[in-house]
Design an enzyme around this catalytic site. Structure first.
Site, PDB file in Angstrom:
ATOM      1  N   PRO A 140       0.806  -1.229   0.000  1.00  0.00           N
ATOM      2  CA  PRO A 140       0.000   0.000   0.000  1.00  0.00           C
ATOM      3  C   PRO A 140       0.840   1.281   0.000  1.00  0.00           C
ATOM      4  CG  PRO A 140      -0.885  -1.571   1.574  1.00  0.00           C
ATOM      5  CD  PRO A 140       0.425  -2.137   1.083  1.00  0.00           C
ATOM      6  N   THR A 157       4.080   1.701  -1.328  1.00  0.00           N
ATOM      7  CA  THR A 157       5.023   1.953  -2.424  1.00  0.00           C
ATOM      8  C   THR A 157       4.774   1.169  -3.704  1.00  0.00           C
ATOM      9  OG1 THR A 157       6.558   0.260  -1.642  1.00  0.00           O
ATOM     10  CG2 THR A 157       6.861   2.495  -0.779  1.00  0.00           C
ATOM     11  N   ARG A 158       3.855   0.222  -3.704  1.00  0.00           N
ATOM     12  CA  ARG A 158       3.698  -0.680  -4.855  1.00  0.00           C
ATOM     13  C   ARG A 158       3.499   0.058  -6.181  1.00  0.00           C
ATOM     14  NH1 ARG A 158       2.749  -5.866  -5.133  1.00  0.00           N
ATOM     15  NH2 ARG A 158       1.878  -6.004  -3.040  1.00  0.00           N
ATOM     16  N   GLU A 179      10.369 -11.227   5.816  1.00  0.00           N
ATOM     17  CA  GLU A 179      11.313 -11.043   4.720  1.00  0.00           C
ATOM     18  C   GLU A 179      12.595 -10.377   5.221  1.00  0.00           C
ATOM     19  OE1 GLU A 179       9.318  -8.721   1.742  1.00  0.00           O
ATOM     20  OE2 GLU A 179       7.808 -10.267   1.398  1.00  0.00           O
TER      21      GLU A 179
END
Length: 168
Positions: free
Chosen positions: A28, A30-31, A93
């Site tokens: 939401p 930076t995509r 991640e």
């Protein structure tokens, strides 16, 4: 750092050669702007970039796939935005990237996207709020400790600092 709670990797990624770069970002935030632009520019330069929405096979275990890709890539780029820490997947991640940095020849380039690396390092501001929310939602205290340690480490790394006045 003990990462025993992070799953071991096995993957169906054998259909695809290992990527050069694993790109980690909070969708939401930076995509559709920075991450999309960065992916496009790296790809145009001939660099194979893994991006979840394009490269993850549908229906597979997301965490196992991401762990496998991180372990196979040569480099990770972590775009740390204000909402990055609200995502358990982003935190997993980040922790996995640091694990591979410690045990393999894996490089991490942090990009501090309109956030202060000191806030990341000390888990202040939006990062503290997100950690409280993880705690309130019942996330394991030990796992939260690993995530805070990962944030401290990434916040201490030399990286790129994007801010409104382009200073930093």
């Amino acid at each position: 750092m003990d990462n025993s709670h992070v799953a071991s990797h096995s993957s169906s990624m054998s259909r695809r050669p290992p990527p050069d770069v694993f790109l980690s970002f909070r969708g939401p935030d930076t995509r559709w702007n920075f991450a999309k632009f960065l992916h496009m520019m790296l790809t145009r330069a001939g660099i194979d970039v893994f991006i979840d929405e394009i490269d993850l096979p549908k229906g597979n275990d997301l965490n196992d796939e991401l762990i496998a890709v991180i372990s196979q890539s040569k480099l990770s780029i972590a775009v740390i935005s204000e909402d990055y820490v609200s995502s358990k997947s982003c935190l997993m991640e980040l922790e996995q990237m640091l694990k591979w940095k410690d045990s393999e020849s894996h490089t991490i380039i942090p990009i501090f996207y309109y956030v202060d690396p000191s806030d990341v390092r000390h888990c202040k501001g939006p990062f503290a709020r997100s950690m409280r929310e993880h705690n309130d939602s019942g996330s394991d205290a030990t796992v939260i400790g690993f995530w805070k340690s990962a944030l401290n480490r990434i916040g201490r790394m030399a990286g790129h600092h994007l801010c409104e006045n382009n200073e930093g």
